[in-house]
Design an enzyme around this catalytic site. Sequence first.
Site, mmCIF file in Angstrom:
data_model
loop_
_atom_site.group_PDB
_atom_site.id
_atom_site.type_symbol
_atom_site.label_atom_id
_atom_site.label_comp_id
_atom_site.label_asym_id
_atom_site.label_seq_id
_atom_site.Cartn_x
_atom_site.Cartn_y
_atom_site.Cartn_z
ATOM 1 N N GLY C 11 18.899 17.386 54.687
ATOM 2 C CA GLY C 11 18.050 16.307 53.593
ATOM 3 C C GLY C 11 17.691 15.040 54.568
ATOM 4 O O GLY C 11 17.788 14.211 53.992
ATOM 5 N N PRO C 12 17.331 15.248 55.749
ATOM 6 C CA PRO C 12 17.225 13.866 56.652
ATOM 7 C C PRO C 12 15.985 13.243 55.977
ATOM 8 O O PRO C 12 16.000 11.898 56.367
ATOM 9 C CB PRO C 12 16.928 14.408 57.907
ATOM 10 C CG PRO C 12 16.490 15.852 57.837
ATOM 11 C CD PRO C 12 17.127 16.374 56.570
ATOM 12 N N GLY C 100 27.210 14.451 48.175
ATOM 13 C CA GLY C 100 26.816 13.722 47.051
ATOM 14 C C GLY C 100 25.845 14.090 45.884
ATOM 15 O O GLY C 100 24.911 14.242 45.844
ATOM 16 N N SER C 102 26.490 15.107 41.380
ATOM 17 C CA SER C 102 27.165 15.363 40.042
ATOM 18 C C SER C 102 26.789 16.449 39.634
ATOM 19 O O SER C 102 26.947 16.822 38.294
ATOM 20 C CB SER C 102 26.826 13.975 39.209
ATOM 21 O OG SER C 102 25.760 13.832 38.806
ATOM 22 N N ALA C 126 31.327 13.797 45.775
ATOM 23 C CA ALA C 126 31.250 12.255 45.181
ATOM 24 C C ALA C 126 30.177 12.083 44.355
ATOM 25 O O ALA C 126 28.973 12.252 44.703
ATOM 26 C CB ALA C 126 31.372 11.085 46.091
ATOM 27 N N ASN C 128 29.226 9.633 42.910
ATOM 28 C CA ASN C 128 28.802 8.181 42.811
ATOM 29 C C ASN C 128 29.152 7.797 44.236
ATOM 30 O O ASN C 128 30.507 7.501 44.478
ATOM 31 C CB ASN C 128 29.081 7.345 41.874
ATOM 32 C CG ASN C 128 28.511 6.097 41.738
ATOM 33 O OD1 ASN C 128 27.960 5.599 42.896
ATOM 34 N ND2 ASN C 128 28.487 5.194 40.750
ATOM 35 N N PHE C 129 28.395 7.331 45.078
ATOM 36 C CA PHE C 129 28.879 6.543 46.565
ATOM 37 C C PHE C 129 28.957 5.299 46.672
ATOM 38 O O PHE C 129 29.360 4.770 47.699
ATOM 39 C CB PHE C 129 27.965 7.331 47.690
ATOM 40 C CG PHE C 129 28.137 8.619 48.342
ATOM 41 C CD1 PHE C 129 29.442 8.935 48.949
ATOM 42 C CD2 PHE C 129 27.128 9.757 48.408
ATOM 43 C CE1 PHE C 129 29.815 9.993 49.225
ATOM 44 C CE2 PHE C 129 27.485 11.123 48.807
ATOM 45 C CZ PHE C 129 28.976 10.913 49.377
ATOM 46 N N HIS C 156 19.120 -2.553 33.450
ATOM 47 C CA HIS C 156 18.220 -1.739 34.546
ATOM 48 C C HIS C 156 16.785 -2.290 34.243
ATOM 49 O O HIS C 156 16.462 -2.996 33.227
ATOM 50 C CB HIS C 156 18.523 -0.218 34.093
ATOM 51 C CG HIS C 156 19.845 0.198 34.799
ATOM 52 N ND1 HIS C 156 20.987 0.167 34.093
ATOM 53 C CD2 HIS C 156 19.940 0.784 36.142
ATOM 54 C CE1 HIS C 156 22.037 0.936 34.769
ATOM 55 N NE2 HIS C 156 21.279 1.060 35.847
ATOM 56 N N LYS C 160 13.324 2.643 33.624
ATOM 57 C CA LYS C 160 14.546 3.782 33.306
ATOM 58 C C LYS C 160 14.322 4.318 31.713
ATOM 59 O O LYS C 160 14.010 3.659 30.815
ATOM 60 C CB LYS C 160 15.765 3.275 33.346
ATOM 61 C CG LYS C 160 17.069 3.918 33.331
ATOM 62 C CD LYS C 160 18.142 3.073 33.403
ATOM 63 C CE LYS C 160 19.490 4.057 33.418
ATOM 64 N NZ LYS C 160 19.607 5.250 34.389
ATOM 65 N N GLY C 166 24.459 6.781 32.679
ATOM 66 C CA GLY C 166 25.139 7.556 32.982
ATOM 67 C C GLY C 166 26.634 6.799 33.451
ATOM 68 O O GLY C 166 27.609 7.104 32.989
#
Lengths: 267, 267, 267, 267
Positions: C11-12, C100, C102, C126, C128-129, C156, C160, C166
């Site tokens: 996914g670069p 990365g 969820s 993870a 969440n990084f 936010h 949003k 979340g």
Amino acid sequence: MIETINIMLAGPRGKMGTEALSMIKETEHFNLVGCIDRKHNGNSVQDIDGLPTLDAPIYTDAEEAFDRINADVFIDLTNPDSGYNHTKLALLNHIRPVIGTSGFSEGQLDELRELSTNQQTGIVIAPNFAIGAVLMMRFSQMAAKYFPNVEIIEKHHDQKLDAPSGTAAKTAQLIKEVRGSKRQGHPNEKETLEGARGAEVDGIRIHSVRLPGFIAEQEVIFGQGGQTLTINHHSSNRQSFMSGVKFAVEQVMTIDHFVYGLENLME
Amino acid sequence: MIETINIMLAGPRGKMGTEALSMIKETEHFNLVGCIDRKHNGNSVQDIDGLPTLDAPIYTDAEEAFDRINADVFIDLTNPDSGYNHTKLALLNHIRPVIGTSGFSEGQLDELRELSTNQQTGIVIAPNFAIGAVLMMRFSQMAAKYFPNVEIIEKHHDQKLDAPSGTAAKTAQLIKEVRGSKRQGHPNEKETLEGARGAEVDGIRIHSVRLPGFIAEQEVIFGQGGQTLTINHHSSNRQSFMSGVKFAVEQVMTIDHFVYGLENLME
Amino acid sequence: MIETINIMLAGPRGKMGTEALSMIKETEHFNLVGCIDRKHNGNSVQDIDGLPTLDAPIYTDAEEAFDRINADVFIDLTNPDSGYNHTKLALLNHIRPVIGTSGFSEGQLDELRELSTNQQTGIVIAPNFAIGAVLMMRFSQMAAKYFPNVEIIEKHHDQKLDAPSGTAAKTAQLIKEVRGSKRQGHPNEKETLEGARGAEVDGIRIHSVRLPGFIAEQEVIFGQGGQTLTINHHSSNRQSFMSGVKFAVEQVMTIDHFVYGLENLME
Amino acid sequence: MIETINIMLAGPRGKMGTEALSMIKETEHFNLVGCIDRKHNGNSVQDIDGLPTLDAPIYTDAEEAFDRINADVFIDLTNPDSGYNHTKLALLNHIRPVIGTSGFSEGQLDELRELSTNQQTGIVIAPNFAIGAVLMMRFSQMAAKYFPNVEIIEKHHDQKLDAPSGTAAKTAQLIKEVRGSKRQGHPNEKETLEGARGAEVDGIRIHSVRLPGFIAEQEVIFGQGGQTLTINHHSSNRQSFMSGVKFAVEQVMTIDHFVYGLENLME
């Protein structure tokens, strides 16, 4: 119906300039009629890489630009030197200037004030276009009448070289104009570690935080028995200046004199 | 059912002592069995003006008090000198001490540790009973592993004499234990007004605000690319210490050794 | 000397992927050895417009990529579907995955856990990084043991769509695990305007602010008699995730089992 | 030299009244000349337990008090019913009233306005004496002209029954007067948990936090592209009202008409 305002802009490829072009494009009653740039004479804005798709001619010669273009307002986002010359040309052509710089000398400001009067042409020079920052300073000055004890905390990224920030120093000066010099804190207070109580401007303490992760933030804290009042301005990007530019453009259309600082356009 | 804890307290008429009596009164499984005071020998707590209506005898002679009263826990809220003597007596009588002072010397602490071991009697000495402050320091130490750039802002009323506060200095030291010394900010940063960047402890900057209207507040700010993490503790009155005293009383019943600092009672 | 870690990335060209390539380039002991992309088979990363100048081959076929490239760690920043397949291939090839997302189902997580065990190959997944957000949640869970009364405010930008965020819901759930359900506020409290007291999760109140000018911020506020403890995380851009990715890459090299969530890599 | 102001006060034993007596005692140019109280006729203030040592006569009969005492200013800190009668008597005696209540009806206010005009006697009625809160509301109204997107967060102790607070509702109404109704947030935003987006007043969102450890705090947050402006007022005790009472006493001496709200005494 709001009447369309025809705008000429100098410095379209700078960061602020490009942001201003986007703002003009998105504002229904704003219309770009031409640009002054050091390059790209004869091109249209939309031909230049990275600029918004606006069809308006670019001139490298400022005199020619003012000769050919019929604008209501002239926005300058270049530098004090070019800006000064452009501004005089705009006033001579009865085009209202909106100039974002704190770099003009007292002499230059006097000259522009006189020229504006003679030409009966409105002009706005703003050292700071962030409306939030201008309001923060204004509210601080108002609060100081009732809350003479005040400290300032400003937070910036850790690549900023100077501390405190110019905005913090300016805020302290504005507060001082209202409340005078005043010794704050306990008369016998003692720094067991030097610098803990921050920098001092006429008794007002300023604290400068520098950390990665911050962009630009300032908070002015007023305290008296049993209460505190805090005014905080946080800015995360250049977009924050554009509402100020837009406001100045709209306001300059309603005046025929010289105004320095957005705060003097506010009721 | 929770078993009742019988408590003896020294210093009932001090500000912290009176607050502690109220806490004991309001806690169903706490029971006051006696007090040590410099005055009022032979009286009951409820006879003294300003104290809660608790029926427990007051002794001016500490030895006599420990002789006559059968308690599980002894709380001392007097001063380091009396406190030290009381604490030894408590341990000798196998009554678990909960002591709120940062004033014991290293030698005294060593002696009490040894006495606790010999007597196999638990003891908690806490320089700070505000659980929120203890957690703030603990979280700061944990965060520093991942966020080495950090500054501290502490805000107090303007009658406070010293800057920075003891809690701020302690927090900086705890952070330093984890991340070591580290130069923060831009290598070429410059204070145009002296003190703007605050006090420095191993590279950590501390800023002390002193204004009427504040009571006691500290915030520890961690920054790294694109994010900040802030831990803030605010305390508005002495009541804030009582949850810590209560916690220590409950925990000291479960241990038979020496513990210094509430943080060492937390999982 | 720190040993070099050879990294393969899927996914670069995504926003996170490009940010990760920059991080790899700037980290001395990280070395990019190949990429999986839906396009550009046979090219080198540096040939692709907008990507950092790193010389590493791109493969569109994942199996071929894992066949040809010899990496220590595999980072996936694509989507749950591709990510799941890539992750299995990585484990089968004894390349440690750092993922990365969820978005994996319980079933998928079970399968990957089993495969990791069988292959004796470490893996970090993870959701969440952002290390700051992970610490905020962890500290909140720790604080809730001593401060059972808590509310969450998250702020936010106004683009949003869902409220609460979340992260706020997740934080409330973590707090609930520790303190259980609990009615907060006055038993007779009344909303004179509906919604004033926010959303409720097991007694924990969540308030969602949506305003232009904000990016992403959350604060968790704990209160008890006389004190408040607040943990605030503010994130201003995608860069905030990269310290978490870097941390996960370094940690996955030290483990040979399945780990879900950065918090489980922290001491 | 500042001229001494002779003050008469009704309600000396109430919490606000006692605080006001302390303020009068500490203010060099304020002089207490008498009190109206429901009890203690014929006594001096200093004879009453818990009141400051001020020598001034107490009357239980209001008419007698206004007959006998020669004051410049009359402060009423009782209740709307007594307060209304006292205020009329004060105006009839050409003593300038400073009244702290939000409880007068429109009819009563009209009557007092007319009486003030007829008697050419200045009067100040203030529903809120906390100068910081008054400034917060005033600044909010000014900011709303330039920042139409705004939300309010108010935080109080968990013994408060109603949400949102009166100050929050009042602030929203003042903002609405300036900017009108306005839908905020994303048109398609969705509450996945009901109440997350708070209460709504003409598009302005209000969030009420209720936690032990808080006293009274409100923050008004304005946002626009790239910046936020926040105004925060925090009050920790009744002392916070006294600077407002003092200010009103000084200002009422300079006017001969009816003023409602401290904000109308500010330049």
